[in-house]
Design an enzyme around this catalytic site. Structure first.
Site, PDB file in Angstrom:
ATOM      1  N   SER A 132       0.897  -1.066   0.061  1.00 21.31           N
ATOM      2  CA  SER A 132      -0.066  -0.094  -0.100  1.00 21.31           C
ATOM      3  C   SER A 132       0.875   1.346   0.007  1.00 21.31           C
ATOM      4  CB  SER A 132      -0.970   0.058   1.305  1.00 21.31           C
ATOM      5  OG  SER A 132      -1.737  -1.171   1.070  1.00 21.31           O
ATOM      6  N   GLU A 363      -4.157  -3.581  -7.077  1.00 19.97           N
ATOM      7  CA  GLU A 363      -4.442  -2.061  -7.659  1.00 19.97           C
ATOM      8  C   GLU A 363      -4.899  -1.109  -6.510  1.00 19.97           C
ATOM      9  OE1 GLU A 363      -5.307  -1.771 -11.726  1.00 19.97           O
ATOM     10  OE2 GLU A 363      -4.596  -4.103 -12.341  1.00 19.97           O
ATOM     11  N   GLY A 364      -4.444  -1.475  -5.390  1.00 20.71           N
ATOM     12  CA  GLY A 364      -4.758  -0.670  -4.073  1.00 20.71           C
ATOM     13  C   GLY A 364      -5.952  -1.214  -3.528  1.00 20.71           C
TER      14      GLY A 364
HETATM   15  C1  LIG Z   1      -2.436 -12.004  -6.875  1.00 19.57           C
HETATM   16  C2  LIG Z   1      -1.954 -10.656  -6.690  1.00 19.57           C
HETATM   17  C3  LIG Z   1      -1.670 -10.045  -7.996  1.00 19.57           C
HETATM   18  C4  LIG Z   1      -0.855  -8.698  -7.857  1.00 19.57           C
HETATM   19  N1  LIG Z   1      -0.494  -8.038  -8.872  1.00 19.57           N
HETATM   20  C5  LIG Z   1       0.521  -6.945  -8.985  1.00 19.57           C
HETATM   21  C6  LIG Z   1       1.047  -6.608 -10.246  1.00 19.57           C
HETATM   22  O1  LIG Z   1       0.834  -6.916 -11.143  1.00 19.57           O
HETATM   23  N2  LIG Z   1       1.996  -5.398 -10.029  1.00 19.57           N
HETATM   24  C7  LIG Z   1       2.091  -5.027  -8.777  1.00 19.57           C
HETATM   25  O2  LIG Z   1       2.872  -3.873  -8.783  1.00 19.57           O
HETATM   26  N3  LIG Z   1       1.558  -5.474  -7.728  1.00 19.57           N
HETATM   27  C8  LIG Z   1       0.612  -6.583  -7.640  1.00 19.57           C
HETATM   28  N4  LIG Z   1      -0.014  -6.993  -6.516  1.00 19.57           N
HETATM   29  C9  LIG Z   1       0.245  -6.256  -5.192  1.00 19.57           C
HETATM   30  C10 LIG Z   1      -0.921  -5.562  -4.700  1.00 19.57           C
HETATM   31  O3  LIG Z   1      -1.439  -4.496  -5.250  1.00 19.57           O
HETATM   32  C11 LIG Z   1      -0.876  -5.544  -3.270  1.00 19.57           C
HETATM   33  O4  LIG Z   1      -0.884  -6.844  -2.695  1.00 19.57           O
HETATM   34  C12 LIG Z   1      -1.760  -4.555  -2.614  1.00 19.57           C
HETATM   35  O5  LIG Z   1      -1.680  -3.086  -3.021  1.00 19.57           O
HETATM   36  C13 LIG Z   1      -1.552  -4.526  -1.053  1.00 19.57           C
HETATM   37  O6  LIG Z   1      -0.355  -4.302  -0.705  1.00 19.57           O
HETATM   38  P1  LIG Z   1       0.002  -5.488   0.404  1.00 19.57           P
HETATM   39  O7  LIG Z   1       0.111  -6.778   0.038  1.00 19.57           O
HETATM   40  O8  LIG Z   1       1.685  -5.098   0.713  1.00 19.57           O
HETATM   41  O9  LIG Z   1      -0.571  -5.198   1.831  1.00 19.57           O
HETATM   42  P2  LIG Z   1      -0.302  -4.069   2.791  1.00 19.57           P
HETATM   43  O10 LIG Z   1      -0.126  -2.927   2.386  1.00 19.57           O
HETATM   44  O11 LIG Z   1       0.649  -4.609   3.820  1.00 19.57           O
HETATM   45  O12 LIG Z   1      -1.782  -3.763   3.574  1.00 19.57           O
HETATM   46  C14 LIG Z   1      -2.396  -4.663   4.392  1.00 19.57           C
HETATM   47  C15 LIG Z   1      -3.525  -4.271   5.089  1.00 19.57           C
HETATM   48  O13 LIG Z   1      -3.366  -2.890   5.615  1.00 19.57           O
HETATM   49  C16 LIG Z   1      -4.224  -1.971   5.149  1.00 19.57           C
HETATM   50  N5  LIG Z   1      -3.556  -0.725   4.969  1.00 19.57           N
HETATM   51  C17 LIG Z   1      -2.191  -0.356   4.797  1.00 19.57           C
HETATM   52  N6  LIG Z   1      -1.808   0.909   4.870  1.00 19.57           N
HETATM   53  C18 LIG Z   1      -3.141   1.552   5.328  1.00 19.57           C
HETATM   54  C19 LIG Z   1      -3.299   2.768   5.450  1.00 19.57           C
HETATM   55  N7  LIG Z   1      -2.678   3.673   5.225  1.00 19.57           N
HETATM   56  N8  LIG Z   1      -4.832   3.137   5.996  1.00 19.57           N
HETATM   57  C20 LIG Z   1      -5.447   2.090   6.076  1.00 19.57           C
HETATM   58  N9  LIG Z   1      -5.127   0.783   6.007  1.00 19.57           N
HETATM   59  C21 LIG Z   1      -3.939   0.501   5.412  1.00 19.57           C
HETATM   60  C22 LIG Z   1      -4.416  -2.482   3.503  1.00 19.57           C
HETATM   61  O14 LIG Z   1      -5.673  -1.915   3.303  1.00 19.57           O
HETATM   62  C23 LIG Z   1      -4.898  -3.996   4.054  1.00 19.57           C
HETATM   63  O15 LIG Z   1      -5.934  -4.169   4.524  1.00 19.57           O
HETATM   64  C24 LIG Z   1      -0.774  -8.038  -6.671  1.00 19.57           C
HETATM   65  C25 LIG Z   1      -1.019  -8.665  -5.538  1.00 19.57           C
HETATM   66  C26 LIG Z   1      -1.827  -9.996  -5.497  1.00 19.57           C
HETATM   67  C27 LIG Z   1      -2.322 -10.388  -4.078  1.00 19.57           C
END
Ligand SMILES: Cc1cc2nc3c(=O)[nH]c(=O)nc-3n(C[C@H](O)[C@H](O)[C@H](O)COP(=O)(O)OP(=O)(O)OC[C@H]3O[C@@H](n4cnc5c(N)ncnc54)[C@H](O)[C@@H]3O)c2cc1C
Length: 379
Positions: A132, A363-364
């Site tokens: 994120s 994608e967020g």
């Molecule tokens: C199958 C899959 C395919 C993907 N494909 C791509 C891709 O092609 N390219 C790419 O770049 N990425 C990709 N992603 C990554 C995806 O965009 C991220 O997983 C996503 O943005 C969330 O990041 P994170 O997994 O690190 O979760 P985290 O950022 O660790 O979030 C964990 C939780 O904390 C919450 N959180 C975090 N910060 C805040 C805040 N400030 N306020 C409130 N809540 C918050 C989140 O909403 C979530 O509920 C993919 C992910 C998956 C699972």
């Protein structure tokens, strides 16, 4: 206001929807068990132009605007969600940066092969320590003469195991943080780049995502996409447009689940009559339809705004937030209407229930969409 699509677009939408229903869905079991989209389905998708939706005709694509692309994504939403995931990671976030920012030479080098599906693409910003918080990436790109040398690790990158090219966001000036990031076109056969662990996911089988590791990976300066140090700003624009496409895909998935649920409610009998005659079941169907129509109206509005050149950052987040949360509600009700059968692997709703969950994360996340919306309101 006129919500009618051009006749050619309706024709393409119908073709893609029929393909999703009649060709892709019947192969769902094969995709689930092999965790691959079969080559012949990829070829048929190419023949329909699905890999070149956003690529201008001059480079061999279909050259659709955002309304057109989203209309097709909605139709694609009826297909196995892993299949839709492969197409959209390529045609949306994998392609749009190059189409928008690429030099003529870059476009000529890559777009024609991307349009035919010969060259599959993806987009890489996420890292193990920055999801994120995408402004906090660590992957570096250091300039050496006519090249940049990339080092770092991306993870969860959609299409990485099948991609020939990725748009990669890396730090070119670490001291500037998000203002010191740039976008690069990285060929997956370049020395120093390798695909790491392939993710074992809850759903969306066939849509492979993986870790991508850059070890002193030399990328020619000619592969810098857009201006140096403007990569973060551009990445956010790529993701913003991608979110509208996700809202459209979610709408198609809702429509599919409503079709399955109404068919089941009309044929399943309990207490001597079809369960569709019970008001509790009718109310679930009505709420599902309301979730679909509001989501559809939102993607249509925001896609139109994109085509008009408006800034849609807030509205794209609203469309994605609403449609993906709505899809989760719809999938939950589809399981409920199917009863015990909804929990069984041989009835498709079980798969859709798992597959749709991802749309609220990538994608967020929904929470990040809320932050974007609130920031715009409070600015
Ligand atoms: C199958 C899959 C395919 C993907 N494909 C791509 C891709 O092609 N390219 C790419 O770049 N990425 C990709 N992603 C990554 C995806 O965009 C991220 O997983 C996503 O943005 C969330 O990041 P994170 O997994 O690190 O979760 P985290 O950022 O660790 O979030 C964990 C939780 O904390 C919450 N959180 C975090 N910060 C805040 C805040 N400030 N306020 C409130 N809540 C918050 C989140 O909403 C979530 O509920 C993919 C992910 C998956 C699972």
């Amino acid at each position: 206001m006129n919500f009618e699509l051009e006749p050619e677009l309706v024709q393409m939408q119908t073709m893609v929807r029929d393909f999703a229903h009649d060709v892709v869905e019947p192969r769902a079991h094969e995709i689930e068990t092999t965790n691959r989209v079969p080559d012949d389905l990829m070829r048929q998708a190419a023949e329909l132009g699905l890999f070149g939706l956003s690529i201008p005709e001059a480079y061999g694509g279909v050259g659709l605007g955002m309304v057109g692309r989203c209309a097709v994504y909605e139709a694609l939403g009826h297909a196995h969600m892993g299949f839709g995931g492969v197409i959209s990671a390529h045609a949306s976030i994998g392609t749009s940066g190059l189409v928008k920012l690429g030099t003529e030479e870059q476009k000529r080098r890559y777009l024609p092969r991307m349009a035919t599906g010969e060259l599959i693409t993806g987009f890489a910003i996420t890292e193990p320590s920055s999801g994120s918080d995408a402004a906090n990436i660590k992957t570096k790109a250091v300039k050496h003469g006519d090249s940049f040398v990339l080092s770092g690790t991306k993870h969860y990158i959609s299409n990485a195991p099948i991609a020939g090219l990725l748009t990669v966001i890396a730090l070119t000036d670490a001291a500037l943080g998000p203002r010191g990031m740039s976008a690069f076109l990285v060929e997956m056969n370049a020395p120093g780049v390798r695909v790491g662990k392939i993710d074992e996911k809850m759903g969306q089988k066939g849509a492979l995502s993986a870790e991508v590791i850059f070890e002193e990976c030399e990328v020619p300066a000619a592969n810098l996409l857009g201006r140096e140090n403007e990569g973060y700003k551009e990445a956010l624009k790529i993701l913003t447009n991608g979110r509208v496409g996700i809202a459209a895909r979610a709408s198609g998935a809702m429509e599919h689940l409503i079709e399955l649920s109404t068919a089941h409610a009309k044929t399943r009998e309990q207490f001597g009559r079809p369960i569709a005659e019970f008001q509790a079941v009718q109310f679930m169907l009505a709420e599902m339809a309301a979730d679909l129509e509001t989501s559809r109206a939102l993607w249509q509005k925001v896609a139109w705004m994109v085509d008009e050149g408006a800034d849609v950052q807030k509205m794209a987040s609203i469309a994605k937030l609403h449609a993906t949360e709505a899809l989760s509600r719809v999938a939950d009700k589809a399981v409920q209407i199917a009863g015990g059968m909804g929990y069984m692997k041989d009835y498709p709703v079980e798969r859709w229930y798992r597959d749709q969950r991802l749309l609220r994360i990538y994608e967020g996340t929904s929470e990040i969409q809320k932050l974007i919306i609130a920031r715009a309101l409070l600015a």
